[in-house]
Enzyme design. Structure first.
Site, short mmCIF file in Angstrom:
data_model
loop_
_atom_site.label_atom_id
_atom_site.label_comp_id
_atom_site.label_asym_id
_atom_site.label_seq_id
_atom_site.Cartn_x
_atom_site.Cartn_y
_atom_site.Cartn_z
N GLN A 63 -5.18 -1.91 9.23
CA GLN A 63 -4.95 -3.22 8.61
C GLN A 63 -5.54 -4.32 9.49
O GLN A 63 -5.28 -4.38 10.68
CB GLN A 63 -3.44 -3.44 8.40
CG GLN A 63 -3.09 -4.70 7.65
CD GLN A 63 -3.57 -4.70 6.20
OE1 GLN A 63 -3.58 -3.67 5.54
NE2 GLN A 63 -3.99 -5.85 5.71
N ASP A 99 -11.54 2.08 3.27
CA ASP A 99 -11.84 0.65 3.17
C ASP A 99 -13.34 0.41 2.96
O ASP A 99 -13.76 -0.68 2.60
CB ASP A 99 -11.44 -0.06 4.47
CG ASP A 99 -10.13 -0.83 4.36
OD1 ASP A 99 -9.81 -1.29 3.25
OD2 ASP A 99 -9.44 -0.94 5.38
N LYS A 123 0.83 -1.21 0.00
CA LYS A 123 0.00 0.00 0.00
C LYS A 123 0.86 1.26 0.00
O LYS A 123 0.55 2.25 -0.66
CB LYS A 123 -0.95 -0.03 1.21
CG LYS A 123 -2.10 -1.02 1.01
CD LYS A 123 -2.82 -1.40 2.29
CE LYS A 123 -3.80 -2.54 1.99
NZ LYS A 123 -4.46 -3.08 3.17
N1 GUN Z 1 -6.85 -7.32 5.60
C1 GUN Z 1 -7.15 -8.13 4.56
N2 GUN Z 1 -7.83 -7.44 3.63
C2 GUN Z 1 -7.98 -6.19 4.10
C3 GUN Z 1 -8.59 -5.01 3.59
O1 GUN Z 1 -9.17 -4.97 2.51
N3 GUN Z 1 -8.51 -3.91 4.39
C4 GUN Z 1 -7.90 -3.94 5.59
N4 GUN Z 1 -7.90 -2.81 6.30
N5 GUN Z 1 -7.32 -4.99 6.09
C5 GUN Z 1 -7.36 -6.11 5.34
#
Ligand code: GUN
Length: 279
Positions: A94, A117, A50
């Site tokens: 996350q 998200d 990211k």
């Molecule tokens: N962990 C696995 N997939 C995701 C996601 O799409 N967003 C977040 N914040 N954590 C994750």
């Protein structure tokens, strides 16, 4: 017949180029804060990705890598600070967070206009009633891929395997919004094979390697594999038996290189959208 392989990696690069070009036209640099609690190795890989994407899109990014013993109060305090910062447009916590933390309460503390998200109940509600705004990154990435390959879900039978809040449920909503006839299957579904055989578009998001086999596919179907599993040899794989299914499917996404890169690209789009909203 051998299926067309849908190249999520290439499409994600194209999307990020577009995001960068649009971000350059803004008065202020978009900013994303990423919070990582603990030392989950997979989460570390995702967070690194990211940050790289932010750099590629010309965004400002901040990482908070916090120890596993971080408290709920400390995290709520950090989220509150980030909520009020004008240079931060998006906040991403996350997942998963360590078991002692209340994940829902943390996600709900993120201001909805910074919830890139799309996990906050306000944004989930907006999605449900078809309002404009954030869309969850993985399902949005799937829809973008379909569009790119000229696949219109309207009138098609779509089967989604998995009912998570992150993928399965919002995927079904986005398919419905595009006028597909949608079925959600899950661990308690009876006759999964028969359900899948009816699918013109099959989205596998169960997190179970080898779940979708060649005999479950309608000839010419579009097969989207959202899952990220490790097989017995430790190799990254999805839910779909790729080698067998590609013989019958019309389109198929690989793992890796399919939906994963698209998820990341959609996060960049959501951050751009947040920056636009913040003016
Ligand atoms: N962990 C696995 N997939 C995701 C996601 O799409 N967003 C977040 N914040 N954590 C994750």
């Amino acid at each position: 017949m051998s299926a067309i392989i849908m190249d999520g990696k290439a499409l994600a690069e194209k999307v990020k180029d577009q995001v960068r070009a649009q971000a350059e036209g803004l008065a202020r640099t978009p900013g994303l804060a990423v919070i990582l609690v603990g030392d989950n190795p997979a989460s570390r890989v995702y967070v690194n990705g990211k940050k790289k994407d932010c750099a590629q899109c010309g965004f400002y990014s901040e990482e908070y890598a916090l120890p596993v013993e971080t408290t709920q109060q400390e995290l709520l305090g950090l989220i509150e600070t980030l909520n009020s910062r004008e240079d931060i447009d998006g906040i991403l916590l996350q997942l998963p967070v360590p078991a002692h933390l209340d994940e829902q309460a943390l996600l709900h503390a993120i201001r909805p206009d910074k919830d890139v998200d799309c996990f906050h109940p306000y944004n989930v509600g907006q999605l449900m009633i078809g309002e404009k705004g954030f869309q969850p990154c993985t399902p949005a990435g799937v829809m973008r891929m379909l569009r790119e390959y000229g696949i219109d879900p309207a009138g098609k039978r779509c089967v989604v395997i998995g009912r998570s809040n992150i993928v399965g449920k919002p995927q079904a909503l986005l398919m419905l919004r595009e006028n597909a006839t949608v079925t959600i299957c899950h661990s308690r579904t009876q006759g999964l094979k028969e359900e899948c055989l009816r699918a013109d578009i099959l989205v596998a998001a169960a997190g179970k390697a080898g779940l979708v086999t060649g005999d479950m596919i309608k000839p010419g179907a579009v097969v989207i594999d959202v899952a990220m599993n490790r097989n017995a040899e430790g190799k990254l794989c999805g839910d779909v038996d790729f080698a067998a299914v590609q013989e019958t499917a019309g389109y198929i996404t690989p793992v890796p290189g399919g939906v994963g890169p698209m998820t990341r690209a959609m996060l960049m789009e959501n951050t751009l959208l947040a920056a636009r909203m913040h003016g």
